[in-house]
Design an enzyme around this catalytic site. Structure first.
Site, PDB file in Angstrom:
ATOM      1  N   GLU A  28      43.479  34.057  44.997  1.00  0.00           N
ATOM      2  CA  GLU A  28      43.343  35.272  44.178  1.00  0.00           C
ATOM      3  C   GLU A  28      43.533  36.472  45.093  1.00  0.00           C
ATOM      4  OE1 GLU A  28      39.519  36.604  42.898  1.00  0.00           O
ATOM      5  OE2 GLU A  28      38.525  35.996  44.744  1.00  0.00           O
ATOM      6  N   LYS A  56      39.602  29.242  35.082  1.00  0.00           N
ATOM      7  CA  LYS A  56      38.966  30.466  35.595  1.00  0.00           C
ATOM      8  C   LYS A  56      38.731  31.505  34.503  1.00  0.00           C
ATOM      9  CE  LYS A  56      40.808  30.240  40.290  1.00  0.00           C
ATOM     10  NZ  LYS A  56      41.296  31.066  41.402  1.00  0.00           N
TER      11      LYS A  56
HETATM   12  P1  ADP Z   1      36.001  34.542  42.802  1.00  0.00           P
HETATM   13  O1  ADP Z   1      36.543  35.782  42.212  1.00  0.00           O
HETATM   14  O2  ADP Z   1      34.774  34.056  42.150  1.00  0.00           O
HETATM   15  O3  ADP Z   1      35.933  34.611  44.292  1.00  0.00           O
HETATM   16  P2  ADP Z   1      38.184  32.667  43.235  1.00  0.00           P
HETATM   17  O4  ADP Z   1      39.404  32.590  42.426  1.00  0.00           O
HETATM   18  O5  ADP Z   1      38.312  33.213  44.601  1.00  0.00           O
HETATM   19  O6  ADP Z   1      37.088  33.440  42.386  1.00  0.00           O
HETATM   20  O7  ADP Z   1      37.559  31.234  43.312  1.00  0.00           O
HETATM   21  C1  ADP Z   1      36.337  30.963  43.968  1.00  0.00           C
HETATM   22  C2  ADP Z   1      36.481  29.770  44.891  1.00  0.00           C
HETATM   23  O8  ADP Z   1      36.908  28.619  44.165  1.00  0.00           O
HETATM   24  C3  ADP Z   1      37.518  29.963  45.965  1.00  0.00           C
HETATM   25  O9  ADP Z   1      36.939  30.625  47.072  1.00  0.00           O
HETATM   26  C4  ADP Z   1      37.936  28.532  46.269  1.00  0.00           C
HETATM   27  O10 ADP Z   1      37.001  27.918  47.144  1.00  0.00           O
HETATM   28  C5  ADP Z   1      37.822  27.860  44.915  1.00  0.00           C
HETATM   29  N1  ADP Z   1      39.124  27.869  44.209  1.00  0.00           N
HETATM   30  C6  ADP Z   1      39.579  28.841  43.413  1.00  0.00           C
HETATM   31  N2  ADP Z   1      40.811  28.571  42.960  1.00  0.00           N
HETATM   32  C7  ADP Z   1      41.154  27.389  43.484  1.00  0.00           C
HETATM   33  C8  ADP Z   1      42.316  26.559  43.389  1.00  0.00           C
HETATM   34  N3  ADP Z   1      43.362  26.909  42.641  1.00  0.00           N
HETATM   35  N4  ADP Z   1      42.317  25.395  44.086  1.00  0.00           N
HETATM   36  C9  ADP Z   1      41.260  25.033  44.845  1.00  0.00           C
HETATM   37  N5  ADP Z   1      40.134  25.765  44.966  1.00  0.00           N
HETATM   38  C10 ADP Z   1      40.080  26.932  44.292  1.00  0.00           C
HETATM   39 MG    MG Z   2      37.387  34.617  45.661  1.00  0.00          MG
END
Ligand code: ADP
Ligand code: MG
Length: 476
Positions: free
Chosen positions: A145, A366
Site C-alpha cells: 500500500e 481489505k
Molecule cells: P494498513 O493500512 O492497516 O497498514 P496494509 O495494507 O499495509 O494495511 O496491510 C497491513 C499488513 O498486512 C501489511 O503490513 C502486511 O503485513 C499485510 N498485508 C497486506 N497486504 C498484503 C498482501 N497483499 N500480501 C501479504 N500480506 C499483506
Molecule cells: Mg500498512
C-alpha cells in the site's frame, strides 16, 4: 540463510543471549524508544521500540528499485490529489457504504466548492512493499500500500543501523556490518516540512504536530521536531481537543491555535474513525483543511492514499492517464503492482467474489482502513464475503493477491517477550517527500527507507499494532 547470518551464529544460544542484551542496551542508549503500554502518556518509564536482533538480507536490485520508483509515486499521488473527477469516480462505490471515507470525501468536496486557500502542497509518503518469491527463486518488488497520511518510524529507524552494525561485529560478521546503510528519513522529512514553512513565509508561525491523545510512539515524532528546531523552526504538539477549544481562522483564513499562527499542520493523527470521537473533532479537521496553513497531507492527498484508489490505479489504462507521455514511468510504477480486484456491483465484482471464495488463501480482503489489524485473510474471507456478496456492502472492500515473501529466521526483541527464534517476513518501505507551490514542484525526493519484520504466524503487520518490529536491510 545463504545471504544472511549463518546458522552457527543464529543457533548459538549463549551468543544470542549475549547479543540480545547488548542490542537492547544499545537501543535504549541510541534512543530507539517507546513509551510503555501501562503509561502511554508519560516518559517516566519507557522501553525500546521492538526490533530484530539481526538485519534481514534484501537483494540490492530490488531495494534500489523501491527507492527509484518513489519520486514517481510522489508525482502520482500529487496528480491524483489534483484530479477531483478521478477521485469522485474512484471512490463513488466506497463512499456509498463506508461512512468514514464518505465523511472525508465531504470535506474534500466542501474545500473544492470554496476553493483551496493555500497553493503550497506538502506530501510525505511511505510506499510499502513485500518481496514476492518468483518461480525462478528470485524476488519481485510488490506494493502492499502507499501511506499518504502519518507515515511513521522515519525517526526511530534512523537510530537502528548502529545497533545492527554492533551486533554483527560482535557476531564476527565485520564484512556484513559494513553493508548496513545509513538511513535518516526524519531528516529528509523535516527538510520538506521546513521548505513548506519557509514558503508560507511567516517567521513566528509554527509547525503544528497534530497528535493522538495516547502517544506511545512520541520519540519517533520528536526526531522530526528536533530536526526542525535545528533550523530554528518552532514546533508545537497539539491534539484535536486543543484545536477544538482554541483554534480559529481570521478573515484571511490564517489558522491560529492557542494564540499562535500555524504555518504547517503535520498530521500524525486523524486516519482512523476512532480519531474522531465527536462532531467537534470533525469540525476541527474541516477548519484546518479550510485554513491557509499548509496541510501534510491535505484532504485530497489523504483520499489519494486510500486502498480503493490503489485498486483503481491497477486497472488497465489508468496510470497512462496520469502519465500520458511517460510510458517508462507507467512501466516502473506498474511493475510494483500485484493483482488488485474490484468488488463493485456488476459482473467484474461478481468474478472477484467467485475467485476469492474458490481460493481464499491466495488473497487478502481489505476494507478502507489504516493502522493495521483490519485486513481479512484465509477462511475468514469466505465468511465475510458470504455475508456481503449479494449487497452493496461488499464495495467497502477491495481484494488483493497475497504476496509471498521468503521467510528468514531471526529473533524479534520485544519487551516481556521470550528470546526465541522466529520464522520472519519483512516489508520494505520507501519514504518520499515533495513540495509544490502552485504549478511549480519545489522538491520531490526519496529520503530513506524502513524495513519492518514480523513473525510469519501473523498475517497482518504494523509496528504500532504490536506485530512488526524495526529492522535493517542487509543488501546482497
Ligand atoms: P494498513 O493500512 O492497516 O497498514 P496494509 O495494507 O499495509 O494495511 O496491510 C497491513 C499488513 O498486512 C501489511 O503490513 C502486511 O503485513 C499485510 N498485508 C497486506 N497486504 C498484503 C498482501 N497483499 N500480501 C501479504 N500480506 C499483506
Ligand atoms: Mg500498512
Amino acid at each position: 540463510m545463504a545471504q544472511g547470518i549463518p546458522d552457527e551464529v543464529i543457533m548459538n544460544t549463549s551468543l544470542i543471549k549475549e547479543l540480545a542484551d547488548v542490542a537492547k542496551d544499545m537501543a535504549l542508549q541510541q534512543g530507539i524508544l517507546m513509551r510503555i503500554q501501562e503509561t502511554p502518556n508519560s516518559s517516566e518509564l519507557v522501553t525500546y521500540a521492538p526490533f530484530t536482533l539481526f538485519p534481514t538480507p534484501v537483494p540490492k536490485a530490488v531495494f534500489l528499485q523501491a527507492l527509484a520508483v518513489q519520486t514517481h509515486y510522489n508525482t502520482l499521488v500529487d496528480k491524483i490529489s489534483q484530479d477531483p473527477d478521478f477521485l469522485e469516480e474512484a471512490l463513488a462505490s466506497t463512499i456509498a457504504v463506508d461512512d468514514f471515507t464518505a465523511r472525508l470525501f465531504r470535506i474534500h468536496q466542501q474545500i473544492l466548492t470554496e476553493g483551496r486557500s493555500q497553493s503550497i502542497v506538502l506530501g510525505v509518503n511511505r510506499s510499502d512493499y513485500m518481496l514476492d518469491q518468483t518461480d525462478n527463486g528470485s524476488s519481485s518488488l510488490k506494493q502492499i500500500e502507499i501511506n499518504t497520511f502519518a507515515a511513521s518510524f522515519g525517526g526511530l529507524t534512523s537510530r537502528t543501523p548502529d545497533v545492527h552494525r554492533q551486533i554483527l561485529k560482535m557476531a564476527g560478521r565485520l564484512e556484513e556490518s559494513q553493508r548496513i546503510l545509513d538511513n535518516n528519513p526524519a531528516a529528509g522529512l523535516a527538510r520538506a516540512v521546513a521548505k513548506a514553512w519557509e514558503l508560507y513565509g511567516s517567521e513566528r508561525a509554527i509547525v503544528m504536530f497534530l497528535v493522538e491523545e495516547s502517544q506511545r510512539n512520541i520519540f519517533d515524532q520528536r526526531c522530526i521536531e528536533y530536526e526542525l528546531w535545528k533550523r530554528n523552526i518552532p514546533t508545537k504538539r497539539k491534539r484535536f481537543d486543543d484545536v477544538c477549544e482554541t483554534g480559529s481562522l481570521d478573515q484571511d483564513k490564517r489558522l491560529f491555535v492557542d494564540g499562535q499562527e500555524v504555518a504547517v499542520v503535520y498530521f500524525r493523527n486523524g486516519y482512523m474513525p476512532q480519531n474522531y470521537p465527536s462532531e467537534k473533532t470533525w469540525e476541527a479537521r474541516l477548519m484546518m483543511e479550510r485554513s491557509l496553513a499548509v496541510k501534510c497531507p491535505d484532504i485530497s492527498t489523504h483520499l489519494a492514499g486510500t486502498k480503493k484508489v490503489q485498486q483503481v490505479l491497477a486497472k488497465p489504462g489508468v496510470l497512462e492517464k496520469f502519465f500520458p507521455d511517460k510510458p517508462q514511468v507507467v512501466e516502473q510504477i506498474r511493475a510494483t503492482f500485484t493483482g488488485l480486484y474490484t468488488l463493485d456491483i456488476g459482473p467484474e465484482g461478481d468474478k472477484t467474489v467467485a475467485m476469492a471464495l474458490a481460493a481464499p488463501d491466495q488473497f487478502v480482503l481489505k476494507p478502507q482502513r489504516e493502522g493495521g489489524g483490519n485486513n481479512i485473510y484465509g477462511s475468514e474471507i469466505c465468511q465475510v464475503l458470504q455475508g456481503v456478496k449479494e449487497s452493496t456492502e461488499r464495495t467497502a472492500y477491495i481484494l488483493m493477491d497475497k504476496i509471498h515473501p521468503a521467510p528468514v529466521q531471526n529473533y524479534l526483541l520485544r519487551r516481556d517477550a521470550p528470546l526465541q527464534i522466529s520464522n520472519c517476513l519483512s516489508e520494505l518501505g520507501a519514504f518520499g517527500v515533495y513540495v509544490r507551490q502552485g504549478k511549480d514542484t519545489v522538491m520531490n525526493d526519496c529520503v530513506g527507507h524502513l524495513l519492518r519484520t514480523k513473525s510469519s504466524e501473523h498475517s497482518d503487520g504494523g509496528v504500532a499494532a504490536g506485530v512488526a518490529v524495526l529492522d535493517n536491510p542487509l543488501l546482497f
